[in-house]
Design a protein around this motif. Sequence first.
Motif, PDB file in Angstrom:
ATOM      1  N   MET A 194     -10.069  10.417   2.787  1.00  0.00           N
ATOM      2  CA  MET A 194      -9.769   8.995   2.728  1.00  0.00           C
ATOM      3  C   MET A 194     -10.384   8.314   3.952  1.00  0.00           C
ATOM      4  O   MET A 194     -10.339   8.844   5.056  1.00  0.00           O
ATOM      5  CB  MET A 194      -8.250   8.784   2.723  1.00  0.00           C
ATOM      6  CG  MET A 194      -7.826   7.335   2.868  1.00  0.00           C
ATOM      7  SD  MET A 194      -6.041   7.050   3.039  1.00  0.00           S
ATOM      8  CE  MET A 194      -5.520   7.304   1.374  1.00  0.00           C
ATOM      9  N   LEU A 195     -10.925   7.134   3.733  1.00  0.00           N
ATOM     10  CA  LEU A 195     -11.484   6.355   4.831  1.00  0.00           C
ATOM     11  C   LEU A 195     -10.381   5.594   5.568  1.00  0.00           C
ATOM     12  O   LEU A 195      -9.368   5.220   4.970  1.00  0.00           O
ATOM     13  CB  LEU A 195     -12.514   5.353   4.309  1.00  0.00           C
ATOM     14  CG  LEU A 195     -13.787   5.915   3.695  1.00  0.00           C
ATOM     15  CD1 LEU A 195     -14.645   4.788   3.144  1.00  0.00           C
ATOM     16  CD2 LEU A 195     -14.568   6.743   4.709  1.00  0.00           C
ATOM     17  N   ILE A 196     -10.606   5.350   6.846  1.00  0.00           N
ATOM     18  CA  ILE A 196      -9.653   4.579   7.646  1.00  0.00           C
ATOM     19  C   ILE A 196      -9.484   3.183   7.053  1.00  0.00           C
ATOM     20  O   ILE A 196      -8.371   2.640   7.032  1.00  0.00           O
ATOM     21  CB  ILE A 196     -10.103   4.522   9.126  1.00  0.00           C
ATOM     22  CG1 ILE A 196     -10.097   5.930   9.736  1.00  0.00           C
ATOM     23  CG2 ILE A 196      -9.237   3.565   9.925  1.00  0.00           C
ATOM     24  CD1 ILE A 196      -8.764   6.658   9.699  1.00  0.00           C
TER      25      ILE A 196
ATOM     26  N   LYS B  54      -5.744  -0.630   4.358  1.00  0.00           N
ATOM     27  CA  LYS B  54      -5.405  -1.480   3.210  1.00  0.00           C
ATOM     28  C   LYS B  54      -3.978  -1.200   2.737  1.00  0.00           C
ATOM     29  O   LYS B  54      -3.259  -2.114   2.348  1.00  0.00           O
ATOM     30  CB  LYS B  54      -6.392  -1.271   2.067  1.00  0.00           C
ATOM     31  CG  LYS B  54      -7.695  -1.990   2.277  1.00  0.00           C
ATOM     32  CD  LYS B  54      -8.630  -1.798   1.096  1.00  0.00           C
ATOM     33  CE  LYS B  54      -9.966  -2.460   1.406  1.00  0.00           C
ATOM     34  NZ  LYS B  54     -10.969  -2.176   0.390  1.00  0.00           N
ATOM     35  N   LYS B  55      -3.583   0.062   2.785  1.00  0.00           N
ATOM     36  CA  LYS B  55      -2.227   0.447   2.374  1.00  0.00           C
ATOM     37  C   LYS B  55      -1.208   0.134   3.471  1.00  0.00           C
ATOM     38  O   LYS B  55      -0.135  -0.379   3.198  1.00  0.00           O
ATOM     39  CB  LYS B  55      -2.169   1.938   2.036  1.00  0.00           C
ATOM     40  CG  LYS B  55      -2.939   2.304   0.796  1.00  0.00           C
ATOM     41  CD  LYS B  55      -2.849   3.785   0.532  1.00  0.00           C
ATOM     42  CE  LYS B  55      -3.680   4.140  -0.700  1.00  0.00           C
ATOM     43  NZ  LYS B  55      -3.611   5.557  -1.013  1.00  0.00           N
TER      44      LYS B  55
ATOM     45  N   ALA C  99      -0.548   9.799   5.177  1.00  0.00           N
ATOM     46  CA  ALA C  99      -1.648   9.682   4.216  1.00  0.00           C
ATOM     47  C   ALA C  99      -1.976  11.034   3.598  1.00  0.00           C
ATOM     48  O   ALA C  99      -2.239  11.136   2.398  1.00  0.00           O
ATOM     49  CB  ALA C  99      -2.888   9.096   4.896  1.00  0.00           C
ATOM     50  N   ARG C 100      -1.905  12.057   4.413  1.00  0.00           N
ATOM     51  CA  ARG C 100      -2.209  13.411   3.907  1.00  0.00           C
ATOM     52  C   ARG C 100      -1.135  13.894   2.950  1.00  0.00           C
ATOM     53  O   ARG C 100      -1.436  14.469   1.907  1.00  0.00           O
ATOM     54  CB  ARG C 100      -2.359  14.362   5.071  1.00  0.00           C
ATOM     55  CG  ARG C 100      -2.832  15.717   4.663  1.00  0.00           C
ATOM     56  CD  ARG C 100      -3.187  16.550   5.856  1.00  0.00           C
ATOM     57  NE  ARG C 100      -3.831  17.744   5.385  1.00  0.00           N
ATOM     58  CZ  ARG C 100      -4.503  18.559   6.151  1.00  0.00           C
ATOM     59  NH1 ARG C 100      -4.627  18.292   7.429  1.00  0.00           N
ATOM     60  NH2 ARG C 100      -5.049  19.629   5.671  1.00  0.00           N
ATOM     61  N   VAL C 101       0.108  13.666   3.280  1.00  0.00           N
ATOM     62  CA  VAL C 101       1.215  14.084   2.427  1.00  0.00           C
ATOM     63  C   VAL C 101       1.179  13.385   1.085  1.00  0.00           C
ATOM     64  O   VAL C 101       1.462  13.974   0.044  1.00  0.00           O
ATOM     65  CB  VAL C 101       2.575  13.842   3.130  1.00  0.00           C
ATOM     66  CG1 VAL C 101       3.742  13.958   2.170  1.00  0.00           C
ATOM     67  CG2 VAL C 101       2.739  14.796   4.302  1.00  0.00           C
ATOM     68  N   HIS C 102       0.796  12.105   1.096  1.00  0.00           N
ATOM     69  CA  HIS C 102       0.807  11.305  -0.122  1.00  0.00           C
ATOM     70  C   HIS C 102      -0.555  11.222  -0.815  1.00  0.00           C
ATOM     71  O   HIS C 102      -0.696  10.457  -1.770  1.00  0.00           O
ATOM     72  CB  HIS C 102       1.349   9.900   0.173  1.00  0.00           C
ATOM     73  CG  HIS C 102       2.789   9.933   0.546  1.00  0.00           C
ATOM     74  ND1 HIS C 102       3.199   9.926   1.860  1.00  0.00           N
ATOM     75  CD2 HIS C 102       3.906  10.015  -0.209  1.00  0.00           C
ATOM     76  CE1 HIS C 102       4.526   9.985   1.892  1.00  0.00           C
ATOM     77  NE2 HIS C 102       4.966  10.052   0.657  1.00  0.00           N
TER      78      HIS C 102
END
Length: 131
Positions: free
Chosen positions: A1-3, A8-9, A124-127
Amino acid sequence: MLISQLLKKKGDNVATIAPNESVAAVVESLATHGIGALVVSSDGTSVEGIISERDIVRDLAADASNTAQRTAAELMTAEVVTCPLDATTEQLMAQMTARRIRHVPVTRDGALVGIVSIGDLGNARVHAPEI
């Protein structure tokens, strides 16, 4: 995933503090926002430093009687690691782990556009969707 996708999230709001503000003001802002670090910036877009709970605790251990009166500029880390929007979360996590840092300002053309914590990267990694 990009920063850029992570921001955005998460959102791009960044709490900043002026370099001449007292450490007492830093502590109040950290508590108010429920965060662990502030970007030190005179104008809200330049990154002049970063000050974290760790910086304050280290100063308290050295000279607790004067910590609250010092300024953000006196305790901040001036050589700030930043990242661009096109970095990946994996790249940033590796860099943060290697450098033992917990907060990284995100910049575009030298201007502050967000901040990412190690917790944001873990979340972010978990989801992340399984591939």
